[in-house]
Design an enzyme around this catalytic site. Structure first.
Site, mmCIF file in Angstrom:
data_model
loop_
_atom_site.group_PDB
_atom_site.id
_atom_site.type_symbol
_atom_site.label_atom_id
_atom_site.label_comp_id
_atom_site.label_asym_id
_atom_site.label_seq_id
_atom_site.Cartn_x
_atom_site.Cartn_y
_atom_site.Cartn_z
ATOM 1 N N CYS A 205 7.097 140.852 -34.156
ATOM 2 C CA CYS A 205 7.961 141.888 -33.585
ATOM 3 C C CYS A 205 9.306 141.266 -33.239
ATOM 4 C CB CYS A 205 7.296 142.537 -32.370
ATOM 5 S SG CYS A 205 7.060 141.422 -30.964
ATOM 6 N N GLY A 206 9.958 141.792 -32.211
ATOM 7 C CA GLY A 206 11.259 141.268 -31.832
ATOM 8 C C GLY A 206 11.185 140.026 -30.966
#
Length: 119
Positions: A65-66
């Site tokens: 993800c981020g």
């Protein structure tokens, strides 16, 4: 303390190039469209269905993800529902870029796709 499920971006990069893993990006479509890791599949956490992730047994599933928070949540859900071996990338795409690993992104000035990560 690591349980073998928290992998650094540098290890993931090598395994991705060698086609040993299936990288699953759990960010939202707009985040993915703006910047992504070449070869990652998009399965947003907001609509995440663990059993929709292809598991052929030949490649280990790695979530990304981020920052690493959503990917760890996806990992926990995936393992609970499927029992398949998987892991997630610590630090997310942010840490990936800190290690100067390549990303595919949109050039804001031209709107063109820049793919620095084809291997």
């Amino acid at each position: 303390m690591s349980d073998g499920r928290d992998l650094p971006p540098t290890d993931i990069f090598e395994d991705l190039k060698a086609q040993k893993i299936l990288l699953v990006d759990v960010r939202e479509p707009a985040e993915f469209a703006n910047e992504r890791i070449h070869g990652a599949l998009l399965h947003p956490l907001s609509t995440f269905e663990p059993k929709a992730i292809p598991t052929d047994g030949a490649r280990r599933v790695i979530f990304q993800c981020g920052s690493g928070k959503r990917s760890r949540m996806a990992l926990d859900m995936f393992m609970k529902e499927t029992g398949a071996d998987a892991a997630h990338m610590t630090g997310g795409i942010g840490m990936w870029k800190t290690h100067n690993l390549p990303v595919v992104k949109i050039n804001p000035a031209t709107g063109q796709v820049q793919d620095a990560g084809r291997y």
